[in-house]
Design a protein around this motif. Structure first.
Motif, PDB file in Angstrom:
ATOM      1  N   TYR A 122       0.808  -1.053   0.053  1.00  0.00           N
ATOM      2  CA  TYR A 122      -0.103   0.030  -0.131  1.00  0.00           C
ATOM      3  C   TYR A 122       0.816   1.054  -0.052  1.00  0.00           C
ATOM      4  N   ASP A 123       0.976   1.790  -1.159  1.00  0.00           N
ATOM      5  CA  ASP A 123       1.751   3.144  -1.281  1.00  0.00           C
ATOM      6  C   ASP A 123       1.066   4.252  -2.117  1.00  0.00           C
ATOM      7  N   PRO A 124       0.155   5.081  -1.566  1.00  0.00           N
ATOM      8  CA  PRO A 124      -0.656   5.926  -2.395  1.00  0.00           C
ATOM      9  C   PRO A 124       0.299   6.939  -2.791  1.00  0.00           C
ATOM     10  N   ASP A 125       1.335   7.336  -2.296  1.00  0.00           N
ATOM     11  CA  ASP A 125       2.355   8.058  -3.048  1.00  0.00           C
ATOM     12  C   ASP A 125       3.117   7.713  -4.037  1.00  0.00           C
ATOM     13  N   MET A 126       3.310   6.333  -4.094  1.00  0.00           N
ATOM     14  CA  MET A 126       3.784   5.708  -5.469  1.00  0.00           C
ATOM     15  C   MET A 126       2.645   5.686  -6.546  1.00  0.00           C
ATOM     16  N   LEU A 127       1.571   5.375  -6.195  1.00  0.00           N
ATOM     17  CA  LEU A 127       0.424   5.286  -7.310  1.00  0.00           C
ATOM     18  C   LEU A 127       0.024   6.807  -7.768  1.00  0.00           C
ATOM     19  N   PHE A 128       0.120   7.698  -7.027  1.00  0.00           N
ATOM     20  CA  PHE A 128      -0.184   9.038  -7.477  1.00  0.00           C
ATOM     21  C   PHE A 128       1.023   9.725  -8.307  1.00  0.00           C
ATOM     22  N   ARG A 129       2.392   9.249  -7.835  1.00  0.00           N
ATOM     23  CA  ARG A 129       3.418   9.721  -8.683  1.00  0.00           C
ATOM     24  C   ARG A 129       3.610   9.105  -9.867  1.00  0.00           C
ATOM     25  N   SER A 130       3.434   7.851  -9.965  1.00  0.00           N
ATOM     26  CA  SER A 130       3.202   7.161 -11.321  1.00  0.00           C
ATOM     27  C   SER A 130       2.248   7.734 -12.031  1.00  0.00           C
ATOM     28  N   ALA A 131       0.920   7.874 -11.726  1.00  0.00           N
ATOM     29  CA  ALA A 131      -0.150   8.459 -12.449  1.00  0.00           C
ATOM     30  C   ALA A 131       0.233   9.982 -12.900  1.00  0.00           C
ATOM     31  N   VAL A 132       0.895  10.618 -12.346  1.00  0.00           N
ATOM     32  CA  VAL A 132       1.205  11.989 -12.803  1.00  0.00           C
ATOM     33  C   VAL A 132       2.536  12.051 -13.820  1.00  0.00           C
ATOM     34  N   ALA A 133       3.331  11.070 -13.516  1.00  0.00           N
ATOM     35  CA  ALA A 133       4.396  11.188 -14.358  1.00  0.00           C
ATOM     36  C   ALA A 133       4.072  10.568 -15.741  1.00  0.00           C
ATOM     37  N   THR A 134       2.967   9.731 -15.738  1.00  0.00           N
ATOM     38  CA  THR A 134       2.458   9.128 -16.995  1.00  0.00           C
ATOM     39  C   THR A 134       1.404  10.088 -17.603  1.00  0.00           C
ATOM     40  N   TYR A 135       0.593  10.363 -17.124  1.00  0.00           N
ATOM     41  CA  TYR A 135      -0.696  11.169 -17.893  1.00  0.00           C
ATOM     42  C   TYR A 135      -0.893  12.741 -17.392  1.00  0.00           C
ATOM     43  N   ASP A 136      -0.084  13.246 -16.448  1.00  0.00           N
ATOM     44  CA  ASP A 136      -0.036  14.629 -16.445  1.00  0.00           C
ATOM     45  C   ASP A 136       0.791  15.284 -17.519  1.00  0.00           C
ATOM     46  N   LEU A 137       0.159  15.394 -18.510  1.00  0.00           N
ATOM     47  CA  LEU A 137       1.011  16.203 -19.861  1.00  0.00           C
ATOM     48  C   LEU A 137       1.440  17.782 -19.724  1.00  0.00           C
ATOM     49  N   ASP A 138       0.701  18.272 -18.853  1.00  0.00           N
ATOM     50  CA  ASP A 138       1.148  19.765 -18.539  1.00  0.00           C
ATOM     51  C   ASP A 138       1.911  19.824 -17.630  1.00  0.00           C
ATOM     52  N   LYS A 139       2.151  18.741 -16.806  1.00  0.00           N
ATOM     53  CA  LYS A 139       2.929  18.807 -15.249  1.00  0.00           C
ATOM     54  C   LYS A 139       2.536  19.954 -14.399  1.00  0.00           C
ATOM     55  N   ASN A 140       1.142  19.966 -14.322  1.00  0.00           N
ATOM     56  CA  ASN A 140       0.479  20.821 -13.152  1.00  0.00           C
ATOM     57  C   ASN A 140       0.246  20.045 -12.081  1.00  0.00           C
ATOM     58  N   GLY A 141       0.367  18.683 -11.787  1.00  0.00           N
ATOM     59  CA  GLY A 141       0.222  18.037 -10.807  1.00  0.00           C
ATOM     60  C   GLY A 141      -1.360  17.458 -10.759  1.00  0.00           C
ATOM     61  N   ARG A 142      -1.966  17.503 -11.743  1.00  0.00           N
ATOM     62  CA  ARG A 142      -3.183  16.828 -11.856  1.00  0.00           C
ATOM     63  C   ARG A 142      -3.428  16.349 -12.960  1.00  0.00           C
ATOM     64  N   VAL A 143      -4.466  15.136 -13.125  1.00  0.00           N
ATOM     65  CA  VAL A 143      -4.711  14.692 -14.380  1.00  0.00           C
ATOM     66  C   VAL A 143      -6.036  14.706 -14.980  1.00  0.00           C
ATOM     67  N   SER A 144      -6.059  15.469 -16.049  1.00  0.00           N
ATOM     68  CA  SER A 144      -7.333  16.008 -16.690  1.00  0.00           C
ATOM     69  C   SER A 144      -8.164  14.810 -17.382  1.00  0.00           C
ATOM     70  N   LEU A 145      -9.444  14.877 -17.732  1.00  0.00           N
ATOM     71  CA  LEU A 145     -10.029  13.813 -18.390  1.00  0.00           C
ATOM     72  C   LEU A 145      -9.535  13.966 -19.985  1.00  0.00           C
ATOM     73  N   ASP A 146      -9.301  15.225 -20.392  1.00  0.00           N
ATOM     74  CA  ASP A 146      -8.443  15.196 -21.646  1.00  0.00           C
ATOM     75  C   ASP A 146      -7.162  14.713 -21.868  1.00  0.00           C
ATOM     76  N   GLU A 147      -6.437  14.633 -20.737  1.00  0.00           N
ATOM     77  CA  GLU A 147      -5.118  14.272 -20.739  1.00  0.00           C
ATOM     78  C   GLU A 147      -5.046  12.622 -20.704  1.00  0.00           C
ATOM     79  N   MET A 148      -6.075  12.217 -20.128  1.00  0.00           N
ATOM     80  CA  MET A 148      -6.466  10.878 -19.975  1.00  0.00           C
ATOM     81  C   MET A 148      -6.821  10.172 -21.358  1.00  0.00           C
ATOM     82  N   LEU A 149      -7.667  10.901 -22.014  1.00  0.00           N
ATOM     83  CA  LEU A 149      -8.131  10.528 -23.307  1.00  0.00           C
ATOM     84  C   LEU A 149      -6.882  10.651 -24.427  1.00  0.00           C
ATOM     85  N   ALA A 150      -6.216  11.687 -24.216  1.00  0.00           N
ATOM     86  CA  ALA A 150      -5.097  11.712 -25.040  1.00  0.00           C
ATOM     87  C   ALA A 150      -3.889  10.639 -24.957  1.00  0.00           C
ATOM     88  N   ALA A 151      -4.142   9.909 -23.988  1.00  0.00           N
ATOM     89  CA  ALA A 151      -3.061   8.614 -23.919  1.00  0.00           C
ATOM     90  C   ALA A 151      -3.626   7.525 -24.924  1.00  0.00           C
TER      91      ALA A 151
END
Length: 236
Positions: A122-151
């Motif tokens: 159980y490592d919520p920090d790792m989960l969030f960091r991994s998600a942001v590194a992969t799908y946070d295209l504008d690097k603002n610390g959040r993942v938008s629906l548009d960014e998700m679909l862009a993947a």
């Protein structure tokens, strides 16, 4: 649903090559689809009726031939289904409905769904960091629906089988009903090795294995399904 569900699904999308729509040889594609329909108990006397049902299922645009246009529809339907799944997963994490998954939301979901079994990590920090590194295209610390679909890639070659490696162009010959019926008959003859007109479990599985398909299951009323081919007992 664990926090990683959204990002796991998105990773499957992103792993497929992006770019132009990929087609496969119609003959190879139809042969691959037919192999999965050769189940234990299939009889030659029933083959014409069953083959007609299968043809209708493959001829997605109902024009009487199976060609690259039908492959296009299959790919479009598959992509629409994947997109819908991704949106559903995303919305399950978007707690305030603003089409953005924030760190607060991600951590809230992670904490509420933390593992309860011994030995689970159980490592919520790792989960969030991994998600942001992969799908946070504008690097603002959040993942938008548009960014998700862009993947998601534009298309995925989801109907390719082991016999369907080469590209198909609109100029390649279509599989008309006469050729299709001949293919079905040839495949059944190849599968029915004892020529008794009915596929046994062993025949069906040997045929499927030759074509790279998974083994069929034999279902007995009141009992769980078992593999059609029973492994030989160990030697002395």
């Amino acid at each position: 649903m664990p926090l990683s569900s959204l990002f796991l699904v998105a990773a499957l999308f992103a792993s497929a090559p992006a770019g132009a729509l990929m087609f496969v040889h119609t003959l190879g594609t139809v042969e691959w689809r037919l192999v999965g329909r050769f189940q234990p108990g299939l009889a030659r006397k029933d083959l014409a009726a069953r083959a007609g049902e299968w043809f209708v299922a493959f001829d997605k645009n109902d024009d009487g031939v199976i060609d690259w246009r039908d492959d296009t529809i299959v790919l479009e339907l598959d992509m629409a289904s994947r997109r819908a799944m991704a949106i559903a997963y995303f919305l399950s994490l978007d707690l305030d409905g603003d089409k953005v998954v924030t760190e607060r939301e991600a951590r809230t979901i992670a904490v509420s769904q933390r593992p309860t079994r011994a030995g689970q990590t159980y490592d919520p920090d790792m989960l969030f960091r991994s998600a942001v590194a992969t799908y946070d295209l504008d690097k603002n610390g959040r993942v938008s629906l548009d960014e998700m679909l862009a993947a998601l890639p534009a298309h995925t070659p989801s109907i390719r089988g082991p016999k369907s490696e080469a590209p198909l162009t609109p100029d390649d010959p279509a599989l008309q009903r006469a050729g299709y019926d001949a293919l079905v008959e040839a495949l059944f003859t190849s599968a029915d090795t004892d020529a008794d007109g009915v596929l046994s479990g062993e025949e069906a599985n040997a045929f499927r294995t030759r074509h790279g398909a998974a083994p069929a299951l034999v279902r007995t009323p009141g009992k769980p399904p078992i593999p059609a081919t029973t492994p030989a007992p160990p030697g002395p």
